[in-house]
Each structure stands twice: as structure tokens, then as C-alpha cells.
Design an enzyme around this catalytic site. Structure first.
Site, PDB file in Angstrom:
ATOM      1  N   TYR A 172       0.835  -1.203   0.000  1.00 16.17           N
ATOM      2  CA  TYR A 172       0.000   0.000   0.000  1.00 16.17           C
ATOM      3  C   TYR A 172       0.872   1.257   0.000  1.00 16.17           C
ATOM      4  O   TYR A 172       0.645   2.197  -0.782  1.00 16.17           O
ATOM      5  CB  TYR A 172      -0.934   0.013   1.212  1.00 16.17           C
ATOM      6  CG  TYR A 172      -1.654   1.331   1.374  1.00 16.17           C
ATOM      7  CD1 TYR A 172      -2.740   1.651   0.570  1.00 16.17           C
ATOM      8  CD2 TYR A 172      -1.222   2.265   2.310  1.00 16.17           C
ATOM      9  CE1 TYR A 172      -3.390   2.871   0.683  1.00 16.17           C
ATOM     10  CE2 TYR A 172      -1.857   3.492   2.436  1.00 16.17           C
ATOM     11  CZ  TYR A 172      -2.937   3.787   1.622  1.00 16.17           C
ATOM     12  OH  TYR A 172      -3.563   5.010   1.736  1.00 16.17           O
ATOM     13  N   ARG A 219       1.875   8.345  12.968  1.00 22.37           N
ATOM     14  CA  ARG A 219       1.530   9.560  13.709  1.00 22.37           C
ATOM     15  C   ARG A 219       0.036   9.857  13.666  1.00 22.37           C
ATOM     16  O   ARG A 219      -0.546  10.374  14.635  1.00 22.37           O
ATOM     17  CB  ARG A 219       2.301  10.740  13.111  1.00 22.37           C
ATOM     18  CG  ARG A 219       2.045  12.088  13.772  1.00 22.37           C
ATOM     19  CD  ARG A 219       2.367  13.219  12.819  1.00 22.37           C
ATOM     20  NE  ARG A 219       1.555  13.138  11.613  1.00 22.37           N
ATOM     21  CZ  ARG A 219       1.837  13.789  10.481  1.00 22.37           C
ATOM     22  NH1 ARG A 219       2.910  14.542  10.401  1.00 22.37           N
ATOM     23  NH2 ARG A 219       1.040  13.672   9.427  1.00 22.37           N
ATOM     24  N   ARG A 229     -10.769   5.762   8.879  1.00 20.45           N
ATOM     25  CA  ARG A 229      -9.741   5.151   8.042  1.00 20.45           C
ATOM     26  C   ARG A 229      -8.832   4.270   8.891  1.00 20.45           C
ATOM     27  O   ARG A 229      -8.556   4.598  10.048  1.00 20.45           O
ATOM     28  CB  ARG A 229      -8.890   6.227   7.346  1.00 20.45           C
ATOM     29  CG  ARG A 229      -9.684   7.171   6.452  1.00 20.45           C
ATOM     30  CD  ARG A 229      -8.748   8.064   5.648  1.00 20.45           C
ATOM     31  NE  ARG A 229      -7.947   8.920   6.524  1.00 20.45           N
ATOM     32  CZ  ARG A 229      -8.160  10.220   6.703  1.00 20.45           C
ATOM     33  NH1 ARG A 229      -9.159  10.810   6.077  1.00 20.45           N
ATOM     34  NH2 ARG A 229      -7.383  10.938   7.496  1.00 20.45           N
ATOM     35  N   PHE A 289      15.567  19.182  -1.228  1.00 17.18           N
ATOM     36  CA  PHE A 289      14.219  18.702  -1.484  1.00 17.18           C
ATOM     37  C   PHE A 289      14.000  17.316  -0.885  1.00 17.18           C
ATOM     38  O   PHE A 289      12.946  17.039  -0.312  1.00 17.18           O
ATOM     39  CB  PHE A 289      13.986  18.660  -2.996  1.00 17.18           C
ATOM     40  CG  PHE A 289      12.662  18.105  -3.412  1.00 17.18           C
ATOM     41  CD1 PHE A 289      11.543  18.918  -3.486  1.00 17.18           C
ATOM     42  CD2 PHE A 289      12.519  16.761  -3.744  1.00 17.18           C
ATOM     43  CE1 PHE A 289      10.304  18.405  -3.881  1.00 17.18           C
ATOM     44  CE2 PHE A 289      11.295  16.237  -4.128  1.00 17.18           C
ATOM     45  CZ  PHE A 289      10.189  17.065  -4.195  1.00 17.18           C
TER      46      PHE A 289
END
Length: 418
Positions: A172, A219, A229, A289
């Protein structure tokens, strides 16, 4: 005044906030000149700033044409994700849309105007996004279209099934984040700012995404529960409770924390891959980044480890702490030192009775071996009492200035947005 008391409890945060406002942000978030862009790209960057708190600034700091490619990549995936999240779209409509979404990139008029999600503007004005996609070089288009296709198929697969095994958890996370890491890596190499190996080593790129996604899932336990969910793998939580929601019950808090620690230990296994990946990067804007979200993630895991508050509210790293990470994570030695600091923090909190304690110690040992302190960054939070006193005095004199810190900065350091 409550915020001031918090800062006085962490005086190094005052120093970091001042350092950021007095120029530290320029190293990681140089401004993009909107006047240099065409109308379509200006619109895309406006959507980027509206839909992303965490990534907008660092995307705009990327060098050259890579900046535009990553901006469009983000917006395309945001549109795809908006369809997945929209519970008002029936499955018989949603599944085909997810499967075919990559083809909409080449249909100039395609848009979707029936979404009720907060980011629906990226679907309603998809023609602008798809136009700028088609304006990109073909090497960028091929990467974005391929990843969009694979992600849409993966999202459709998990619409009607829950995450059961740890293998499915990895699967997933691969679909929703690992593919992002792979796609970004291929864009980095396509831009020639990075070597081909960065885009070719999909295993390392996948780990970059999995580490961030697992951190978010860990978290966000309580938030996800409140919204119906479930992303924690049944194989793990079923050893501690009959239902995942039971972990939030006060009488189950000890078992809940043990489950939490096991999942954090699982996530930590990606850190060696993260360090190897970052060590290959050459371009400074690409390094910033990639590195900033990773150090935010390790700091978040350290805050969550063995912490009952995960099941009671929101666990976040402090703003001053986040700003320090943003400014410091500009080279591999600094990142190694940051990783070392936070896994040591986790190590100090490992309960001797925790079922995962041995596994946690083992993975921390492997991270230590790759990030031994050889840099002053390890002790970067230790400032002299006189220096801190001056910082607190300056903060008191500049209180009004500090409380008007820019909205963009405030939003960016809400660490760990998906």
C-alpha cells in the site's frame, strides 16, 4: 503568552526562529519570480501553494526545468489522490477513473466538476494542468504518465480491502508514496542534475517514500480513526487488541504503546536506504528537497516513540525544531548527524519490557553504523547560557515581530503532511 512560555522552555527554538527569519530560509527556500512564468504555469504554482503546505516551497527551490516538472507531477498526483479520497464518488465510477486517469493527461478538455473535496480545483481546472504537462519535455511526460498509471491501479486495488499483513502495508505504501519516490528519482536523472543510478535504483527510491508514508500513518492513528480510516497493518495490531479502535481506550494504553513501538521499529528499517540514497545526490536543490522531509520524519518518529499521546491527540515536532532541521539538513554529514541524534533519543526511551526492544536496538545499531558522529552537527543544540539569555532577551523585545512570522513558513513547518 502560552507560545512564549513554550519557547522559553526550549530556548534553542528562539535562536532557530531568529536564524530562519534573518536569512537562514534563503538557503532552502529561494523565491520564485512569478513574472518569469506564463499564465498556465502561474496558475499551476498557485494551485501548488493552495494544495501543499509541506512541499510548495522546496519544489519552487529546485533548479531549472526540473522545478516545473516536479510541480506538474505533484498536481497530477494531487488530482488523482483527490478522486481516491472523494467518498461521494461511487466505486463503479471511481475505479475506472483511477485506472484511466493517466490517459486524461493527453485529453485537453478533460475535467471533473462533481468532486466535493477541498482540493477539487485541480480537477475542475485539470485542462490547465494537463496543458502544462504536455508542454514538458517528453522524458518528463513519460515518467509522470507511467507513475500516474501505476498509482491509479494500486489505489483502485486498495479501495475495497484493508491492510492486513506487513507485506500488504509495504505494498500500500509503495502505491501511494514509494511510486512518488521512484517517479521523482527518475525525474532527477532525466533532468541530468543527478546521475542515472538515482533513477535506476528503484529499491532505494521506494524506501524513501515508504519511510515518509509509514511515519505519517503511525503519527495519524487518532485522526484516521476519527475519520473512519485504518492503515495500521492487522498482522501487527491484532496481537495487541481485538479491534484497531480499541488501542485508543485508556485501559489498553500499555498495549497500544507496544504496538506503536513495533510499527516505529518497522519504519526505522528504511533509514539505511535513506542515507544511501541521499549520499548519491550531487545537486544542492535536489538534496534539500529530498533530505528535509526525511529528517522531519525521523524527528517525528522520535517524538512518537513510546508516547501515549499518539492515542490521545496530535504529536508534532516544535516549529523551532523544524526550522532548525530545514536549515541544517543541507549535506549528507549533517543528515547523518541528525539521524544519529534522533535514533539515540529513541534508544534512550526503549522500555526493557517492550516486546520489540531487541529488534529496535538492532535496527538502531545498523543506523548508528552508517551515521557515526563526525560532525559538529551532533551537538548543534548546545548553546552557552549567555548566548541563550541574549536570545531570550531579544525574543522578548521582538515578541510582536516573531508572532507575525509569515503564513507560508508557519504552514511549511507543520511537519509531515502527506
Amino acid at each position: 503568552m502560552e507560545l512564549l512560555r513554550k519557547w522559553l522552555g526550549h530556548p534553542e527554538d528562539i535562536y532557530n526562529l531568529l536564524r530562519f527569519k534573518m536569512g537562514g530560509y534563503r538557503a532552502v527556500m529561494p523565491r520564485l519570480d512569478p513574472d518569469s512564468l506564463g499564465r498556465g504555469l502561474r496558475t499551476c504554482y498557485r494551485y501548488l501553494n493552495q494544495t501543499s503546505r509541506s512541499f510548495a516551497s522546496v519544489i519552487q527551490a529546485l533548479d531549472g526545468e526540473l522545478r516545473h516538472a516536479v510541480c506538474i507531477f505533484y498536481l497530477v498526483l494531487r488530482a488523482l489522490d483527490t478522486i481516491e479520497d472523494d467518498m461521494t464518488i461511487s466505486l463503479d465510477v471511481k475505479v475506472p477513473m483511477l485506472h484511466e486517469f493517466h490517459s486524461y493527461l493527453y485529453q485537453p478538455e478533460w475535467k471533473y466538476t462533481e468532486s466535493k473535496e477541498k482540493d477539487r480545483q485541480v480537477l475542475e481546472d485539470f485542462p490547465t494542468i494537463s496543458m502544462e504537462f504536455r508542454n514538458l519535455s517528453k522524458v518528463y511526460q513519460d515518467v509522470i504518465s507511467d507513475v500516474c498509471h501505476k498509482m491509479g491501479v494500486g489505489m483502485a486495488e486498495f479501495l475495497e480491502k484493508k491492510v492486513d499483513s506487513q507485506h500488504e502495508w509495504d505494498r500500500y505504501c509503495h502505491y501511494v508514496a514509494g511510486l512518488v519516490g521512484i517517479g521523482l528519482s527518475r525525474l532527477f536523472s532525466a533532468s541530468e542534475l543527478e546521475d542515472p543510478i538515482v533513477g535506476q535504483d528503484t529499491e532505494l527510491a521506494n524506501s524513501m517514500g515508504l519511510f515518509l508514508q509509514k511515519t505519517n500513518i503511525i503519527r495519524d492513528y487518532l485522526e484516521d480513526q476519527l475519520e473512519g480510516r485504518e492503515f495500521w497493518p492487522r498482522e501487527v495490531w491484532s496481537r495487541y487488541a481485538k479491534k484497531l479502535s480499541d488501542l485508543a481506550k485508556p485501559e489498553n494504553i500499555d498495549l497500544a504503546v507496544q504496538c506503536l513501538n513495533e510499527l516505529i521499529t518497522n519504519a526505522l528499517h528504511h533509514v539505511p536506504d535513506v542515507l544511501t540514497y541521499l549520499s548519491r545526490l550531487k545537486n544542492q536543490s535536489v538534496f534539500n528537497f529530498c533530505a528535509i522531509p526525511q529528517v522531519m520524519a525521523i524527528a517525528t518518529l522520535a517524538a512518537c516513540y513510546n508516547n501515549k499521546q499518539v492515542f490521545r491527540g496530535v504529536v508534532k515536532i516544535r516549529k523551532g525544531q523544524a526550522l532548525s532541521l530545514m536549515m541544517d539538513a543541507t549535506n549528507i554529514q549533517a543528515v547523518k548527524a541528525i539521524m544519529y541524534q534522533y535514533v539515540e533519543e529513541i534508544y534512550q526511551k526503549i522500555p526493557s519490557t517492550d516486546p520489540s526492544s531487541n529488534k529496535t536496538q538492532q535496527v538502531i545499531a545498523s543506523i548508528r553504523a552508517m551515521s557515526l558522529p563526525g560532525s559538529p552537527m551532533v551537538s548543534r543544540h548546545h548553546y552557552s547560557p549567555i548566548y541563550l539569555s541574549c536570545a531570550m532577551l531579544l525574543a522578548a523585545l521582538s515578541w510582536q515581530y516573531l508572532t507575525t512570522i509569515s503564513k507560508a513558513t508557519e504552514e511549511y513547518v507543520q511537519a509531515g503532511e502527506n
